[in-house]
Design an enzyme around this catalytic site. Structure first.
Site, PDB file in Angstrom:
ATOM      1  N   TYR A   1       7.923 -12.823 -15.422  1.00  0.00           N
ATOM      2  CA  TYR A   1       6.878 -11.942 -14.878  1.00  0.00           C
ATOM      3  C   TYR A   1       5.514 -12.333 -15.440  1.00  0.00           C
ATOM      4  O   TYR A   1       4.533 -12.437 -14.687  1.00  0.00           O
ATOM      5  CB  TYR A   1       7.178 -10.484 -15.206  1.00  0.00           C
TER       6      TYR A   1
ATOM      7  N   ALA B   1       0.795  -1.226   0.000  1.00  0.00           N
ATOM      8  CA  ALA B   1       0.000   0.000   0.000  1.00  0.00           C
ATOM      9  C   ALA B   1       0.829   1.279   0.000  1.00  0.00           C
ATOM     10  O   ALA B   1       0.259   2.369   0.061  1.00  0.00           O
ATOM     11  CB  ALA B   1      -0.928   0.012   1.213  1.00  0.00           C
TER      12      ALA B   1
ATOM     13  N   LYS C   1       2.004 -13.668 -13.419  1.00  0.00           N
ATOM     14  CA  LYS C   1       0.669 -13.085 -13.513  1.00  0.00           C
ATOM     15  C   LYS C   1      -0.332 -14.059 -14.127  1.00  0.00           C
ATOM     16  O   LYS C   1      -1.539 -13.984 -13.848  1.00  0.00           O
ATOM     17  CB  LYS C   1       0.725 -11.774 -14.293  1.00  0.00           C
TER      18      LYS C   1
ATOM     19  N   ARG D   1       6.636  -2.841   3.085  1.00  0.00           N
ATOM     20  CA  ARG D   1       7.965  -3.044   3.665  1.00  0.00           C
ATOM     21  C   ARG D   1       8.557  -1.758   4.230  1.00  0.00           C
ATOM     22  O   ARG D   1       9.482  -1.809   5.042  1.00  0.00           O
ATOM     23  CB  ARG D   1       8.911  -3.605   2.601  1.00  0.00           C
TER      24      ARG D   1
ATOM     25  N   GLY E   1       1.761   3.534  -5.772  1.00  0.00           N
ATOM     26  CA  GLY E   1       1.073   3.011  -6.948  1.00  0.00           C
ATOM     27  C   GLY E   1      -0.364   2.595  -6.711  1.00  0.00           C
ATOM     28  O   GLY E   1      -1.153   3.295  -6.060  1.00  0.00           O
TER      29      GLY E   1
END
Length: 253
Positions: free
Chosen positions: A152, A10, A156, A34, A13
């Site tokens: 990647y 959060a 997804k 983080r 972006g």
């Protein structure tokens, strides 16, 4: 009592935009990330606008830390009405046979295993209550591979399959499960992908008006706000001049 939204990743972006949108929509929030300083800054801003906020600082790749963080919540906050599995990233754009194996591990551990960890920790609570909504942030990259996307894109694609599988597993309950698949969104995504190379990252958005984190947050909030009998299973969201993960029209480039 206000509804609770639990949002991973959060601090920037799409995740930050979701936090602001759901706060605006009357939710109280559990926000995770983080970076403790960024979480605290966002918390302060949201609380100034009247939103109740809890922050949890951990990396979704660390299952033990995630479990401890969730278990630290007061009972009244421990079962969210909406779980937004947003934490994720892309690293590198090399050919598969030239890829960085450390980058691969980070993407797989964050995008797939981290999402699974949060699902495992929170969804049983939703099932026990027979209410809740899981919103996974996937990608157009999960529909088809593009040049340099290899691992990647695979992560997804896994998000799509995992989301579909969860929807099947909770079909006998009142839970809803949504996969939102953004296309080109201008966040710090490309800077992370290119390991801080801002010049290279900026070229990704050259000649086209990309989506914003707020655009995706709007979709997430719409899905969560639909009537209880309506399940928005999957949404593909692209910029107007983007046709797929690899096809887009750029002006003056």
């Amino acid at each position: 009592m206000k509804k609770t939204a639990f949002i991973t990743g959060a601090t920037s972006g799409i995740g930050e935009a979701c936090a602001r949108k759901f706060a605006e929509g009357g939710y109280r929030l559990v926000i995770t990330g983080r970076n403790a300083a960024k979480l605290e800054t966002l918390k302060t801003a949201l609380e100034a606008e009247g939103t109740e906020v809890r922050t949890l600082v951990f990396d979704v790749r660390n299952a033990a830390a995630a479990k401890a963080a969730v278990e630290s919540l007061e009972e009244a906050w421990a079962t969210p009405d909406v779980l937004i599995n947003n934490a994720g990233l892309a690293l590198g754009l090399e050919k598969e046979y030239e890829g960085d194996m450390t980058d691969w591990d980070i993407m797989i551990d964050t995008n797939i295993k981290g999402l699974l960890t949060m699902t495992r920790l929170l969804v049983p609570r939703m099932v026990a209550r027979n209410a809740g909504h899981v919103i996974n942030i996937g990608s157009v990259a999960g529909d088809a591979a593009y040049a340099g996307g290899n691992v990647y894109c695979a992560t997804k694609a896994a998000v799509k399959t995992i989301t579909d599988g969860l929807r099947i597993d909770v079909a006998e309950t009142a839970l809803r499960v949504t996969n939102i698949k953004p296309g080109l969104v201008e966040t710090n995504f490309s800077r992370v992908r290119f390991h801080g190379d801002c010049e290279r990252a900026d070229k990704v958005y050259k000649g086209i008006k990309p989506l914003t984190g707020t655009d995706i947050a709007d979709v997430a909030f719409y899905a969560a706000s639909a009537p209880a009998h309506v399940q928005i299973a999957e949404v593909l969201v692209l910029a107007t001049h983007q046709a797929s993960g690899s096809v887009m029209h750029r002006e003056n480039v």
